[in-house]
Design a protein around this motif. Structure first.
Motif, PDB file in Angstrom:
ATOM      1  N   ASP A 113      44.975  40.925  32.578  1.00 34.28           N
ATOM      2  CA  ASP A 113      44.724  40.600  33.977  1.00 34.28           C
ATOM      3  C   ASP A 113      43.238  40.558  34.327  1.00 34.28           C
ATOM      4  O   ASP A 113      42.878  40.270  35.477  1.00 34.28           O
ATOM      5  CB  ASP A 113      45.437  41.604  34.884  1.00 34.28           C
ATOM      6  CG  ASP A 113      44.919  43.021  34.687  1.00 34.28           C
ATOM      7  OD1 ASP A 113      44.360  43.300  33.605  1.00 34.28           O
ATOM      8  OD2 ASP A 113      45.063  43.845  35.615  1.00 34.28           O
ATOM      9  N   GLN A 114      42.378  40.840  33.344  1.00 34.85           N
ATOM     10  CA  GLN A 114      40.937  40.838  33.592  1.00 34.85           C
ATOM     11  C   GLN A 114      40.362  39.447  33.327  1.00 34.85           C
ATOM     12  O   GLN A 114      40.728  38.796  32.332  1.00 34.85           O
ATOM     13  CB  GLN A 114      40.236  41.861  32.691  1.00 34.85           C
ATOM     14  CG  GLN A 114      40.622  43.296  32.976  1.00 34.85           C
ATOM     15  CD  GLN A 114      40.169  43.742  34.354  1.00 34.85           C
ATOM     16  OE1 GLN A 114      38.992  43.691  34.692  1.00 34.85           O
ATOM     17  NE2 GLN A 114      41.134  44.171  35.183  1.00 34.85           N
ATOM     18  N   PRO A 115      39.445  38.970  34.188  1.00 30.67           N
ATOM     19  CA  PRO A 115      38.842  37.651  33.958  1.00 30.67           C
ATOM     20  C   PRO A 115      37.916  37.681  32.743  1.00 30.67           C
ATOM     21  O   PRO A 115      37.443  38.744  32.325  1.00 30.67           O
ATOM     22  CB  PRO A 115      38.060  37.397  35.245  1.00 30.67           C
ATOM     23  CG  PRO A 115      37.757  38.761  35.782  1.00 30.67           C
ATOM     24  CD  PRO A 115      38.927  39.623  35.411  1.00 30.67           C
ATOM     25  N   SER A 116      37.644  36.528  32.174  1.00 35.34           N
ATOM     26  CA  SER A 116      36.750  36.442  31.010  1.00 35.34           C
ATOM     27  C   SER A 116      35.292  36.654  31.389  1.00 35.34           C
ATOM     28  O   SER A 116      34.472  36.947  30.518  1.00 35.34           O
ATOM     29  CB  SER A 116      36.910  35.073  30.331  1.00 35.34           C
ATOM     30  OG  SER A 116      38.224  34.916  29.825  1.00 35.34           O
ATOM     31  N   VAL A 117      34.979  36.501  32.666  1.00 31.70           N
ATOM     32  CA  VAL A 117      33.614  36.660  33.146  1.00 31.70           C
ATOM     33  C   VAL A 117      33.556  37.870  34.077  1.00 31.70           C
ATOM     34  O   VAL A 117      34.471  38.098  34.879  1.00 31.70           O
ATOM     35  CB  VAL A 117      33.129  35.394  33.889  1.00 31.70           C
ATOM     36  CG1 VAL A 117      31.713  35.568  34.404  1.00 31.70           C
ATOM     37  CG2 VAL A 117      33.207  34.183  32.957  1.00 31.70           C
ATOM     38  N   GLU A 118      32.489  38.644  33.971  1.00 39.18           N
ATOM     39  CA  GLU A 118      32.334  39.822  34.809  1.00 39.18           C
ATOM     40  C   GLU A 118      32.343  39.451  36.288  1.00 39.18           C
ATOM     41  O   GLU A 118      31.882  38.366  36.679  1.00 39.18           O
ATOM     42  CB  GLU A 118      31.020  40.534  34.474  1.00 39.18           C
ATOM     43  CG  GLU A 118      31.005  41.222  33.131  1.00 39.18           C
ATOM     44  CD  GLU A 118      29.670  41.874  32.851  1.00 39.18           C
ATOM     45  OE1 GLU A 118      29.479  43.041  33.242  1.00 39.18           O
ATOM     46  OE2 GLU A 118      28.819  41.209  32.242  1.00 39.18           O
TER      47      GLU A 118
END
Length: 527
Positions: A113-118
């Motif tokens: 569920d975490q995006p690839s970009v901060e």
């Protein structure tokens, strides 16, 4: 300096492409992390001070490996707690080889569920930048032109030889001496531009050939440490103009001169420069002239180098790490200088500091287009304006330091005034206390005199005599000793009785009595 990379395979950070490159897929049992968990492992805070970073969604623990990192500890640590994907791509040529060493450091990956970009970075800009880099590589713009670099090295060696030959054939008089100095200075500065490209591994495909020629140019031709330059310059590129992470703005001058890393191999290479220099020039010049020659060309070379190398950074923002995307980080700390044949040669193509690759002028329009799309400022200025901006920037810094100094001095003066005021208050208090004590003493003395007078009065009354105070007794003695010629006993008694009724001022009483004594002999009939 928004370096696009040094060639080789391009990774864009997408999870499906990562699995293809690793071949074996993700190891079983890996943990899943959020960006917040990654951010907390930045090496700061309470123990244990863990250091994690992310490359292509994979999480690596570099807490112990950072000390063994070939590129230096500070370069790796500067990305702790952050996504280091674009920095990894920019600094590594053989990424497949490096990935083998990364497997032992991997402890997990980002949760699905975490995006690839901060969250702190512009995701669209990051994707567009990686796509641009892919396009530039496919166009072959990252391929080095080895003929260009060969001709560059050839003209450096030619100038280096010409500097000595001028003194050999034309003598060591003033004019040949000056011309030789200028020629050697040009050779040294151009060698600095060439070693810069070699240090970035931008000349040959194989890393070892870049390193070998880099040592030859940097150590043998210039007389400086190649390893020291590579480590510090890589840190500079990683976080340009960033406090505590860019050594170009966060280093003591002594360390900048000697370097923090000076290997025995580099030292041996450097010795060849000094042996060669003092041997060939010592055979033509006296020792004083050789030393003067050396220090003058070093002064000219360093002045040229500093003006060019700082025109791209000193006028730009200097900041604390904001963890922005790679392109924004580079652009806010870097500017370009307009292209011309002279500018390209004079600056060693560092006038294209943003693109920072060999085919600078071909890549520049693509970078400008990306900046315009995302509203980023792409600065490009004339050469003389770039030099003037250095002076303006230094003046602004000087004004800030002056304000800080004057503010501190003003605080110091206020403290001094306050201290003196407190001392004055204490002195006044002491004087007041002394006066009060003196008044109390006078009052006590008066009371004692009054008591003595009452006691004497009682005694004199009993004896039938006229009372007199101690002061009156003193007056009687003064009168008796001041008469010249002396009065008779009867006259002295009369004067003494008169003195008892005179004013309390002894001087006035004595003067009056002296005047009277002048007529007393006639009255008494004594001479």
């Amino acid at each position: 300096m928004a370096r696009l990379g040094d060639g080789g395979e391009v990774w864009d950070g997408d999870g499906d492409r990562d699995a293809d490159r690793d071949g074996d897929g993700d190891p079983a049992g890996l943990r899943r992390f959020t960006w917040e968990e990654i951010r907390q492992r930045n090496g700061r805070g309470a123990a244990p001070q863990e250091r994690w970073l992310v490359i292509h969604r994979k999480v690596y623990d570099i807490s112990h490996f950072c000390r063994r990192h070939p590129g230096g500890t500070r370069l790796l640590v500067s990305h702790a707690g952050q996504d280091a994907t674009d920095a990894f791509v920019a600094f590594h040529v053989d990424k497949v080889l490096v990935s083998k060493y990364l497997k032992s450091l991997q402890i997990g990956e980002l949760a699905p569920d975490q995006p690839s970009v901060e969250p702190t970075k512009n995701e669209l800009l990051v994707r567009d930048f990686r796509e641009l880099r892919d396009t530039v590589e496919k166009m072959g713009l990252l391929e080095p032109n080895q003929l260009f670099f060969f001709l560059h090295l050839a003209h450096i060696l030619l100038l280096d030889s010409a500097a000595w030959l001028i003194l050999l054939y034309f003598g060591t008089s003033l004019l040949p001496f000056i011309v030789s100095l200028l020629v050697l200075t040009i050779s040294q500065v151009q060698a600095s531009w060439l070693q810069h490209d070699l240090g970035h591994l931008s000349v040959f495909r194989k890393t070892k050939w870049n390193h070998l020629l880099h040592k030859f140019v940097m150590c043998h031709l210039i007389g400086a440490s190649a390893k020291w330059w590579t480590l510090l310059h890589s840190q500079h590129h990683s976080k340009p103009n960033c406090f505590h992470k860019d050594p170009d703005i966060d280093m003591h001058p002594f360390l900048f001169t000697l370097g923090k890393k000076l290997s025995v191999e580099d030292l041996a290479w450097m010795m060849t420069f000094y042996i060669r220099f003092f041997y060939i020039y010592g055979s033509l010049l006296e020792i004083k002239s050789v030393l003067a020659y050396y220090f003058i060309f070093r002064m000219l070379e360093s002045s040229w180098f500093v003006w060019v190398s700082q025109m791209n950074h000193i006028p730009m923002d200097i900041y604390y790490d904001k963890n922005l995307d790679w392109m924004s980080t580079q652009l806010q700390a870097t500017c370009n200088v307009e292209q011309s044949l002279f500018n390209d040669w004079f600056t060693g193509h560092l006038n294209f500091q943003i693109e920072h690759q060999h085919n600078y002028w071909k890549v520049a329009p693509l970078v400008k287009s990306l900046c315009a799309k995302h509203g980023l400022e792409y600065q490009c200025k004339p050469l003389l304006m770039a030099f003037a901006d250095i002076v303006r920037s230094l003046k602004s810094s000087g004004d800030l330091w002056l304000d800080a100094y004057l503010h501190k001095q003003c605080q110091g003066e206020e403290t001094t005034c306050l201290t003196e005021f407190c001392k004055s208050e204490e002195e006044s208090k002491r004087r007041l206390e002394a006066e009060v004590t003196a008044m109390d003493g006078i009052k006590q003395v008066k009371e004692e005199e009054k008591g003595d007078k009452n006691l004497s009065l009682d005694r004199l009354t009993c004896a039938g005599l006229k009372p007199q105070t101690k002061l009156q007794e003193q007056k009687r003695v003064i009168v008796g000793s001041s008469l010249n010629p002396p009065c008779s006993d009867e006259g002295q008694r009369a004067l003494s009785n008169l003195a008892l009724d005179t004013p309390r001022d002894p001087g006035a009483a004595t003067a009056s009595l002296g005047t009277l004594c002048q007529g007393l002999p006639t009255l008494t009939g004594n001479n």
